[in-house]
Design an enzyme around this catalytic site. Structure first.
Site, PDB file in Angstrom:
ATOM      1  N   ARG A  34       0.823  -1.221   0.000  1.00 13.60           N
ATOM      2  CA  ARG A  34       0.000   0.000   0.000  1.00 13.60           C
ATOM      3  C   ARG A  34       0.851   1.263   0.000  1.00 13.60           C
ATOM      4  O   ARG A  34       0.467   2.263  -0.607  1.00 13.60           O
ATOM      5  CB  ARG A  34      -0.946  -0.014   1.186  1.00 13.60           C
ATOM      6  CG  ARG A  34      -2.042  -1.030   0.973  1.00 13.60           C
ATOM      7  CD  ARG A  34      -2.995  -1.071   2.118  1.00 13.60           C
ATOM      8  NE  ARG A  34      -4.135  -1.907   1.778  1.00 13.60           N
ATOM      9  CZ  ARG A  34      -4.861  -2.559   2.670  1.00 13.60           C
ATOM     10  NH1 ARG A  34      -4.587  -2.466   3.951  1.00 13.60           N
ATOM     11  NH2 ARG A  34      -5.876  -3.286   2.282  1.00 13.60           N
ATOM     12  N   LYS A 217     -18.471 -17.548   1.275  1.00 13.89           N
ATOM     13  CA  LYS A 217     -19.938 -17.495   1.367  1.00 13.89           C
ATOM     14  C   LYS A 217     -20.618 -16.904   0.147  1.00 13.89           C
ATOM     15  O   LYS A 217     -20.090 -16.000  -0.488  1.00 13.89           O
ATOM     16  CB  LYS A 217     -20.324 -16.616   2.557  1.00 13.89           C
ATOM     17  CG  LYS A 217     -19.950 -17.210   3.887  1.00 13.89           C
ATOM     18  CD  LYS A 217     -20.322 -16.222   4.958  1.00 13.89           C
ATOM     19  CE  LYS A 217     -20.073 -16.797   6.338  1.00 13.89           C
ATOM     20  NZ  LYS A 217     -20.270 -15.769   7.358  1.00 13.89           N
ATOM     21  N   GLY A 373      -8.922  -8.930  -1.080  1.00 12.32           N
ATOM     22  CA  GLY A 373      -7.775  -9.368  -0.288  1.00 12.32           C
ATOM     23  C   GLY A 373      -7.296 -10.778  -0.573  1.00 12.32           C
ATOM     24  O   GLY A 373      -6.117 -10.996  -0.839  1.00 12.32           O
ATOM     25  N   GLY A 396     -13.652  -4.253  -0.662  1.00 11.56           N
ATOM     26  CA  GLY A 396     -15.048  -3.787  -0.677  1.00 11.56           C
ATOM     27  C   GLY A 396     -15.277  -2.710  -1.728  1.00 11.56           C
ATOM     28  O   GLY A 396     -16.298  -2.710  -2.418  1.00 11.56           O
TER      29      GLY A 396
HETATM   30  P1  AMP Z   1     -14.072 -14.485   1.541  1.00  8.99           P
HETATM   31  O1  AMP Z   1     -13.550 -13.692   2.704  1.00  8.99           O
HETATM   32  O2  AMP Z   1     -15.533 -14.758   1.599  1.00  8.99           O
HETATM   33  O3  AMP Z   1     -13.617 -13.954   0.203  1.00  8.99           O
HETATM   34  O4  AMP Z   1     -13.421 -15.932   1.706  1.00  8.99           O
HETATM   35  C1  AMP Z   1     -12.059 -16.174   1.677  1.00  8.99           C
HETATM   36  C2  AMP Z   1     -11.789 -17.384   2.497  1.00  8.99           C
HETATM   37  O5  AMP Z   1     -12.570 -18.460   2.020  1.00  8.99           O
HETATM   38  C3  AMP Z   1     -10.351 -17.859   2.452  1.00  8.99           C
HETATM   39  O6  AMP Z   1      -9.766 -17.636   3.712  1.00  8.99           O
HETATM   40  C4  AMP Z   1     -10.469 -19.346   2.129  1.00  8.99           C
HETATM   41  O7  AMP Z   1      -9.660 -20.145   2.958  1.00  8.99           O
HETATM   42  C5  AMP Z   1     -11.915 -19.629   2.408  1.00  8.99           C
HETATM   43  N1  AMP Z   1     -12.421 -20.797   1.662  1.00  8.99           N
HETATM   44  C6  AMP Z   1     -12.368 -21.007   0.342  1.00  8.99           C
HETATM   45  N2  AMP Z   1     -12.895 -22.221   0.041  1.00  8.99           N
HETATM   46  C7  AMP Z   1     -13.286 -22.785   1.202  1.00  8.99           C
HETATM   47  C8  AMP Z   1     -13.878 -24.034   1.548  1.00  8.99           C
HETATM   48  N3  AMP Z   1     -14.171 -24.934   0.623  1.00  8.99           N
HETATM   49  N4  AMP Z   1     -14.131 -24.279   2.850  1.00  8.99           N
HETATM   50  C9  AMP Z   1     -13.822 -23.355   3.782  1.00  8.99           C
HETATM   51  N5  AMP Z   1     -13.263 -22.153   3.516  1.00  8.99           N
HETATM   52  C10 AMP Z   1     -12.994 -21.872   2.238  1.00  8.99           C
END
Ligand code: AMP
Length: 415
Positions: A34, A217, A373, A396
């Site tokens: 950054r 999610k 990120g 975001g």
């Molecule tokens: P997000 O913050 O929603 O973009 O999610 C990122 C996180 O999702 C990362 O830390 C990954 O380790 C996690 N992730 C990706 N695939 C999976 C999975 N199949 N099960 C659990 N966590 C996951």
């Protein structure tokens, strides 16, 4: 006004940078991306003969002074990056004298803006449900305005180069702009580049356009997924959300991540894709693990038939091929969110396959934007950050921009 067209000679510029860098337990910077990102803007101002007043937030001190989040910790790193001395103002709202004393070529770094609740402008210590909340909010907005005016009073010109906070209407990212006329406020180079990259994705799309949305999610990505549905040719949904889709289709997903209240939403996304002629690419097989650790036992199985006690942690080999095929031929690519728990080396193959296919497409002339990120951490981990077209600094902010929302930090300058 644009930064290229402005001559900063003899002017004091107050620049909103994003120096919210990660620190280790000893207060040492672990990743200075950054700071490096802001350098073109800062160097241009100094080279013109201007002086710099730098302001940023760091962490979440929630409106209170907290030495753990002091920007004093990074003053020397900023000085080193700029190749010049940096003075420090220990109170960002009491720096008039230090600012007035600045000579051309000199730099003043203000203490963390978020030591003041006025920066974010949210009333403190009062619940939204409280009947007095609206009054408190009004009072806070008034003191936020005063705080922004104080910051503005230090300088002749305002530059916003903090894309990561451009989706926030804070004192330093938006409200301050009201104190400058159109000829004395502008975006910095980093902001200009980010805006251009989003523009490349949203207008004049070269087809096919493949978007890859991953992460943990569906719920946090639904806005952008629905928005992209009207634009993309191929939509890859991967990562943890795979299993919400699998369960919605009647699959057995063991202990895999699942949002049970989003099963209908998953089916609706599939229906929308069909109606809009979007090629929705979902995982068919996965790497399942018997515990959430790098050393877990693993097996490849169908996403529809994961054994009890096991969880899907990465894309399987068939899925990786499907993903790579939808990416390789694309001419526009957006990637946000990993395909598995890439932080564990043994579950990074899915994300690696995506990154490598993006690089291949980029070498064949595609425009590829990687943002958010975790996907940035992915391309860094694989050493491929320089092999994609653009790596965004905004999480975001990037998603909101691509959703088509107006970012307050940009609107405050461009109107
Ligand atoms: P997000 O913050 O929603 O973009 O999610 C990122 C996180 O999702 C990362 O830390 C990954 O380790 C996690 N992730 C990706 N695939 C999976 C999975 N199949 N099960 C659990 N966590 C996951």
């Amino acid at each position: 006004m644009t930064i290229d067209n402005f001559n900063f000679a003899g002017k004091k510029a107050i620049v909103r940078v994003d120096f919210n860098v990660p620190l280790d337990e000893n207060g040492h910077i672990t990743d200075d991306t950054r700071i490096r990102g802001a350098l073109p803007t800062l160097k241009k101002i100094l080279a013109d003969g201007g002086s710099l007043i730098l302001m940023s937030h760091m962490g979440k001190p929630k409106g209170k002074v907290n030495p753990k989040f002091s920007l004093a910790q990074i003053k020397d790193d900023v000085a080193k990056a700029l190749g010049t001395d940096v003075k420090f103002a220990p109170d960002c709202a009491d720096a008039s004298e230090a600012a007035a004393a600045l000579k051309p070529g000199e730099v003043l770094l203000l203490e963390n803006l978020r030591f003041y609740p006025e920066e974010e402008g949210k009333p403190v210590g009062i619940d939204k449900a409280d009947p007095a909340y609206d009054e408190a909010k009004k009072a806070m907005k008034a003191s936020q305005k005063k705080f922004a005016e104080k910051l503005a009073s230090y300088a002749d010109v305002y530059v916003n180069d903090a894309f990561g906070t451009a989706h926030r209407k804070h004192a330093s990212t938006a409200v301050i702009a009201d104190s400058f006329d159109a000829d004395h406020k502008m975006l910095g180079y980093l902001m200009e580049k980010e805006v251009q990259a989003v523009d490349n994705i949203l207008s004049d799309i070269k087809r096919p356009f493949t978007a890859i949305m991953g992460g943990s999610k569906v719920s946090t990505k639904i806005g952008i997924i629905e928005n992209l549905m009207d634009k993309v040719d191929n939509l890859i949904l991967c990562g943890g959300m795979t299993y919400t889709f699998a369960k919605a289709m009647g699959g057995k997903i063991g202990l895999s991540l699942c949002e049970d209240d989003k099963l209908d939403l998953a089916l609706d996304i599939m229906k929308q894709a069909k109606e809009k002629g979007v090629n929705l690419v979902l995982g068919v097989d996965c790497i399942a693990a018997d515990s959430f650790s790098n050393d877990a036992n693993t097996q490849v199985c169908s996403v529809m038939d994961i054994p009890e006690g096991w969880e899907g942690v990465d894309a399987g080999p068939e899925t990786r091929k499907l993903f790579a095929n939808a990416i390789r031929g694309a001419k526009t690519i957006l990637w946000n969110g990993p395909a598995g728990v890439f932080e564990f080396d043994n579950f990074a193959a899915g994300s690696r396959a995506i990154a490598e296919a993006i690089v291949e497409a980029t070498n064949n002339g595609a425009f590829s934007l990687v943002g958010g990120g975790d996907s940035v951490a992915c391309v860094n981990k694989f050493g491929l950050a320089d092999s994609v077209s653009y790596v965004s600094t905004g999480g975001g902010a990037l998603l909101e921009a691509i959703e088509g929302k107006t970012l307050p930090g940009i609107a405050a300058i461009k109107g």
